[in-house]
Design an enzyme around this catalytic site. Structure first.
Site, PDB file in Angstrom:
ATOM      1  N   HIS A 125      -2.176  -4.056   5.166  1.00 35.58           N
ATOM      2  CA  HIS A 125      -1.942  -3.534   6.421  1.00 35.58           C
ATOM      3  C   HIS A 125      -3.025  -3.201   7.043  1.00 35.58           C
ATOM      4  CE1 HIS A 125      -2.150   0.733   5.764  1.00 35.58           C
ATOM      5  NE2 HIS A 125      -2.240   0.426   4.612  1.00 35.58           N
TER       6      HIS A 125
ATOM      7  N   ARG B 235       3.109   4.928   6.362  1.00 37.34           N
ATOM      8  CA  ARG B 235       3.651   4.085   7.369  1.00 37.34           C
ATOM      9  C   ARG B 235       4.035   2.825   7.057  1.00 37.34           C
ATOM     10  NH1 ARG B 235      -2.033   4.585  10.539  1.00 37.34           N
ATOM     11  NH2 ARG B 235      -2.431   4.146   8.223  1.00 37.34           N
TER      12      ARG B 235
ATOM     13  N   ASP C  82       0.395   3.817   1.749  1.00 43.88           N
ATOM     14  CA  ASP C  82       0.401   4.361   3.057  1.00 43.88           C
ATOM     15  C   ASP C  82       1.890   4.527   3.532  1.00 43.88           C
ATOM     16  OD1 ASP C  82       0.406   4.581   6.012  1.00 43.88           O
ATOM     17  OD2 ASP C  82      -1.764   4.026   5.515  1.00 43.88           O
TER      18      ASP C  82
ATOM     19  N   CYS D 173      -5.768   0.362   7.112  1.00 38.88           N
ATOM     20  CA  CYS D 173      -5.544   0.711   5.789  1.00 38.88           C
ATOM     21  C   CYS D 173      -6.627   1.805   5.373  1.00 38.88           C
ATOM     22  CB  CYS D 173      -5.532  -0.305   4.640  1.00 38.88           C
ATOM     23  SG  CYS D 173      -5.478   0.200   3.060  1.00 38.88           S
TER      24      CYS D 173
ATOM     25  N   CYS E  13       0.880  -1.160   0.040  1.00 43.09           N
ATOM     26  CA  CYS E  13      -0.098   0.171   0.213  1.00 43.09           C
ATOM     27  C   CYS E  13       0.875   1.269  -0.046  1.00 43.09           C
ATOM     28  CB  CYS E  13      -0.987  -0.119   1.321  1.00 43.09           C
ATOM     29  SG  CYS E  13      -2.112   1.413   1.312  1.00 43.09           S
TER      30      CYS E  13
HETATM   31 CO    CO Z   1      -3.242   1.306   3.095  1.00 45.58          CO
END
Ligand code: CO
Length: 203
Positions: free
Chosen positions: A96, A44, A42, A99, A40
């Protein structure tokens, strides 16, 4: 402030050169990563950092909710390059928890331009509605959806013809599903592993 990125880069280069003076010159001669990571976007979930791997170790494709869409030219090109030219041994599909894409797909709120992509994630829910609708606790359902989404993307990946052609010749890659927990930093193996068309069809 972009200057913070430049400053961070200079500090990193100094540190890397201290630890291994050959590091950058070695990388300059080419890459031979063992892994393709489909994760992803993301912030993080940076692939190299969470797996404690240096540049050169992982070929990476990221998008919202780590989707493998059979018409996505970007993704297909990355996979093709990784499989045919880099000859990666493993492809990791990594979802994850927490998300944003998964959360958005579980909601019905319109998101403007994003509805197209989120709709693709909602389709994954629809495909797996039976298993997911029965989970009453919303947090548990979201976690289960995150895991099922990874499994679905492993399936999608295993249906790509040029991946199947490799398997038919007894070649790699092996495909694996994982999930990352942003709350504790741990990567979990979902034990979704595929290395042949037969295994993929049994998923
Ligand atoms: Co995500």
């Amino acid at each position: 402030m972009p200057q913070q990125l430049i400053d961070g880069n200079r500090e990193w280069v100094e540190r890397m050169n201290r630890e291994d003076p050959q590091f950058f010159s070695t990388l300059a001669s080419g890459q031979k990563p063992r892994y393709l990571w489909i994760g992803c976007s993301d912030s993080r979930v940076p692939a190299n950092m969470i797996a404690d791997k240096l540049p050169g170790a992982i070929f990476v494709h990221r998008n919202i909710a780590n989707l493998v869409v059979e018409t996505d030219l970007n993704l297909l090109s990355v996979v093709y390059y990784a499989v045919h030219f880099l000859e990666v041994e493993h492809i990791i599909v990594c979802g994850h928890y927490s998300c944003g894409g998964i959360k958005a797909a579980l909601d019905t709120k319109p998101l403007g331009f994003l509805d197209g992509w989120i709709g693709l994630i909602r389709n994954v829910y629809t495909k797996n509605r039976k298993a997911l609708d029965n989970i009453e606790d919303p947090v548990e359902r979201e976690r289960a959806f995150t895991e099922i989404n990874v499994k679905q993307q492993v399936k999608n990946l295993s249906r790509i013809q040029f991946v199947r052609d490799r398997w038919a010749n007894g070649e790699r890659p092996h495909i694996h599903g994982m999930v990352y927990d942003v709350a504790d930093g741990l990567l979990r193996d979902l034990e979704v592993n595929v290395k042949s068309a037969a295994e993929a069809d049994a998923l």
